[in-house]
Design an enzyme around this catalytic site. Structure first.
Site, short mmCIF file in Angstrom:
data_model
loop_
_atom_site.label_atom_id
_atom_site.label_comp_id
_atom_site.label_asym_id
_atom_site.label_seq_id
_atom_site.Cartn_x
_atom_site.Cartn_y
_atom_site.Cartn_z
N GLU A 1 -4.35 -1.86 -4.12
CA GLU A 1 -4.26 -1.76 -5.67
C GLU A 1 -5.62 -2.68 -6.11
O GLU A 1 -6.25 -2.36 -7.13
CB GLU A 1 -2.95 -2.47 -6.24
CG GLU A 1 -1.99 -1.52 -6.33
CD GLU A 1 -1.25 -1.28 -4.80
OE1 GLU A 1 -1.54 -2.19 -3.75
OE2 GLU A 1 -0.34 -0.40 -4.71
N HIS B 1 10.74 -0.70 -8.20
CA HIS B 1 10.21 0.60 -8.99
C HIS B 1 10.73 0.64 -10.27
O HIS B 1 11.15 1.73 -10.74
CB HIS B 1 10.92 1.84 -8.18
CG HIS B 1 10.35 2.03 -6.88
ND1 HIS B 1 10.61 1.20 -5.74
CD2 HIS B 1 9.20 2.54 -5.99
CE1 HIS B 1 9.86 1.38 -4.54
NE2 HIS B 1 9.10 2.59 -4.97
#
Lengths: 324, 382
Positions: A60, A129
């Site tokens: 990321e 998540h």
């Protein structure tokens, strides 16, 4: 006008932007051939080729760092972070780099880019998540934070974000990806950032919300209507920079305010709304300014339906401020 | 002469020198740049040293808050900068401003930054030495956290590649920078994308107080390139020719579409990390003395002398000229007004949003109410 899901509208916006402007690039983990884990980028690599829609290594920090460099050098990158829960290795790049570049270079360098990322609960994603991390980013001058709740807004706000000269964190409510449908114009259009949307007109109680909480609040408002309480529902849509005047105006209209977010409460976005109302509309308030939020706990898996604010909790707060 | 390798550890870690400490050129190496250019290298290195000297005095006398010394690493900066074109991208660290001087950034524009005044290109928002220039080179705005600029350099290089341009990006960092997330991300991405980027690791011995052997257990830093599929080599960082040739080779390879190169330039920071640092508490005196014998400017003077381009008198004159130029720049910058209050609130976004405007107005209103002159004549001038 076609009926689309929110996910379809995101895909439509990306396709529209990439057709319109060759400098728009879409990249991230698994966004190319696979089209993303939610298929938000489905078909883009096929239409635009591997040079404009491509997979990246699993970093990321690298995705956002590279996006900044591309933006500095004339591109309009749209970077996907697969789940907002995975964004934190890129926090430095977003907060200390992209958001500060214009300021620290005296406007010589800028990072016009969009970071798309699905956020929020409702898919049994557990701790990693499901999170709603908007508050971390709303504490960042130089960044814009946008969250749509309808297919129409998803396309219009995403296109506006891509056209924006500043870095935008575009958080997509994954719980709504396929559960909401609506009319979406086929052509290019934008929805102005830093504007709110009146979801429902009402006179008794004002409820501020955004993203996946909007349908929850709509349901609660319908329940309230049956009890004779008229609820003004405002979708904030751009959290930073917020349309503060719009918020104050909507708060003054009823004198009773509830803010609903699925993120944890402490130092959360709902607290900011409460503070703005307290500073600018205190004399109009008829009741305490309430928050309905996720709990100050990590996000649970099996019991997520109990963690997430639902119509039951929202109507409870509406009744409290109404009957105060 | 310079042979970066993808897979031969011995070749990667073997330090290559062209100009040795005695001023002798390696056999088979011939200087192809003009005498004027050689003197430009020399003057640029002396200018860095002069800039350091003046800034130290300014800092010690309380006129600026901070500066970053470069003593001993001047050849890294000038050698690398000389290999790039003006349309290439520089992603520098805070110890790289010799690259800007080499390419013609004016000392006075750097001094405006040191004083954080109204003519500072960063508008007084950053600490000193955090330069940002777009002309005559793209010298990207420096940030303090280490390694963050490395994936950005890859991105800028990748953008150029996508447009079919032959510009490259130079990403410069120190030994400490190799431990950062950014280093890992950048080399990973550049390796996969074959980005036209040159990674210049200036191994200057210490990351503030941490010596190299505590920074990594690997055999130097160039060897790390192997794991990322990035060609790498090690050069003598006190040798302007070695750094130049390695960078030039890497730049040409990148322009031709070959991809990235990692260069480790072995040098030594003979001063402190910054003016707030006292290196005598952690660097043994003998180590500094050893490195002083390998001083990059001394050896270049010997080389120039042998070519009839330098003598002690000429060297002294150039040194004085450099000091005078930097001193004059400092005087101009010191006499320049501080930034207006408006600069606190502008450039956060392209347009000032309502909430920031309100905060600015409130701040101005308070200053006016308290009779503070700096408030800008009673109006928020945005």
């Amino acid at each position: 006008m076609a009926i689309q899901t929110l996910l379809g509208a995101v895909n439509d916006a990306l396709r529209t932007a990439m057709r319109r402007d060759e400098s728009v690039l879409m990249f991230g983990e698994d966004v190319g051939l696979k089209g993303g884990v939610f298929l938000a980028t489905g078909g883009l690599q096929k239409e635009f080729g591997k040079e404009r829609c491509f997979d990246t290594p699993l970093s990321e920090d690298g995705i956002i760092g590279a996006a900044i460099g591309m933006a500095m050098n004339g591109m309009r990158p749209v970077a996907e972070i697969q789940f907002q829960d995975f964004i934190f290795p890129a926090f430095d790049q977003i907060v200390s780099e992209a958001a500060k570049l214009r300021y620290r270079s005296g406007g010589q360098y800028t990072a016009p880019m969009v970071i798309r990322t699905p956020y929020g609960g409702g898919i049994r994603g557990g701790l990693y998540h499901s999170q709603s991390g908007e508050a971390y980013f709303c504490h960042t001058p130089g960044l814009k934070v946008v969250i749509p709740s309808t297919p129409y807004d998803a396309k219009g706000l995403l296109l506006a974000s891509i056209a924006d000269p500043d870095p935008v964190l575009f958080m997509e409510p994954k719980a709504l990806y396929r559960s909401v449908k609506g009319e979406v114009p086929e052509d290019y259009y934008t929805v102005d950032l830093s504007t709110t949307r009146t979801v429902l007109e009402g006179d008794d109680v004002t409820v501020f919300c955004y993203g996946a909480m909007v349908p929850v609040v709509e349901k609660a408002a319908a329940m309230a209507a049956e009890k004779g309480i008229s609820v003004l529902v405002i979708d904030l849509r751009t959290l930073l920079p917020l349309d503060e005047d719009g918020v104050v105006e909507a708060a003054k209209r009823t004198g009773r305010v509830v803010t609903v977010t699925e993120a944890p409460r402490f130092c959360g976005y709902a607290g900011e709304i409460s503070a703005i109302v307290a500073e600018r509309a205190m004399e109009y308030m008829e009741a305490p300014v309430l928050r309905v939020t996720g709990f100050d706990t990590p996000f649970p898996n099996t019991l997520e339906h109990h963690y997430l604010p639902d119509a039951r909790r929202v109507i409870d707060a509406i009744e409290k401020v109404y009957s105060f | 002469m310079m042979n970066p390798s993808l897979d031969d550890p011995a070749q990667i870690v073997a330090m290559k020198t062209i100009l040795d400490p005695s001023g002798q050129l390696a056999e088979g190496y011939s200087v192809v740049v003009s005498d004027d250019e050689l003197l430009h290298y020399y003057r640029s290195m002396k200018l860095v040293r002069a800039f350091d000297d003046i800034c130290l005095k300014l800092q010690r006398s309380g006129r600026i808050g901070f500066s970053i010394p470069n003593l001993g690493i001047e050849a890294c900066q000038i050698g690398a900068a000389s290999a790039l074109r003006k349309d290439d991208w520089f992603f520098p660290s805070y110890r790289d401003f010799g690259m800007a001087l080499y390419h013609g950034v004016k000392p006075v524009d750097m001094m405006h930054n040191m004083f954080g005044n109204s003519l500072d290109s960063a508008k007084g928002r950053q600490m000193p030495v955090h330069f940002s220039f777009t002309e005559p080179i793209k010298f990207a705005s420096i940030s303090s956290p280490l390694g963050t600029h490395l994936p950005q350099a890859v991105g800028a290089a990748h953008a150029a590649k996508l447009r079919g341009e032959d510009t490259v990006a130079l990403a410069s960092f120190g030994d400490g920078g190799t431990s950062t997330l950014g280093f890992h991300s950048a080399l990973t991405f550049a390796g996969v994308w074959k980005s036209p980027v040159v990674f210049l690791c200036q191994n200057n011995g210490y990351a503030i107080s941490l010596p190299a052997h505590e920074q990594t257990a690997s055999d130097g830093y160039a060897i790390k390139g192997m794991g990322y599929g990035v060609r790498a080599l090690t050069v003598d960082g006190n040798d302007v020719f070695a750094v130049r040739e390695a960078t030039l080779e890497a730049v040409e390879f990148a322009r031709a579409g070959g991809g990235p190169t990692l260069i480790e330039a072995v040098t030594f920071r003979m001063g402190g990390h910054s003016t707030s640092d006292d290196p005598s508490t952690y660097v043994p005196k003998e180590v500094v003395e050893e490195w002083a014998k390998k001083d990059p400017i001394d050896r270049f003077e010997k080389f120039l002398g042998a070519r009839g381009l330098w003598d002690a008198e000429k060297g002294e004159q150039i040194g004085k000229d450099c000091l005078a130029e930097i001193d004059a720049a400092a005087k101009v910058a010191a006499a320049t007004a501080p930034p207006t209050l408006e600069t606190i609130f502008s450039d956060v976004y392209a347009e000032i949003p309502a909430h920031i405007r309100k905060q600015g107005e409130a701040s101005f209103e308070l200053s006016n109410r308290l009779g503070e002159a700096a408030a800008g004549d009673g109006a928020f001038p945005l």
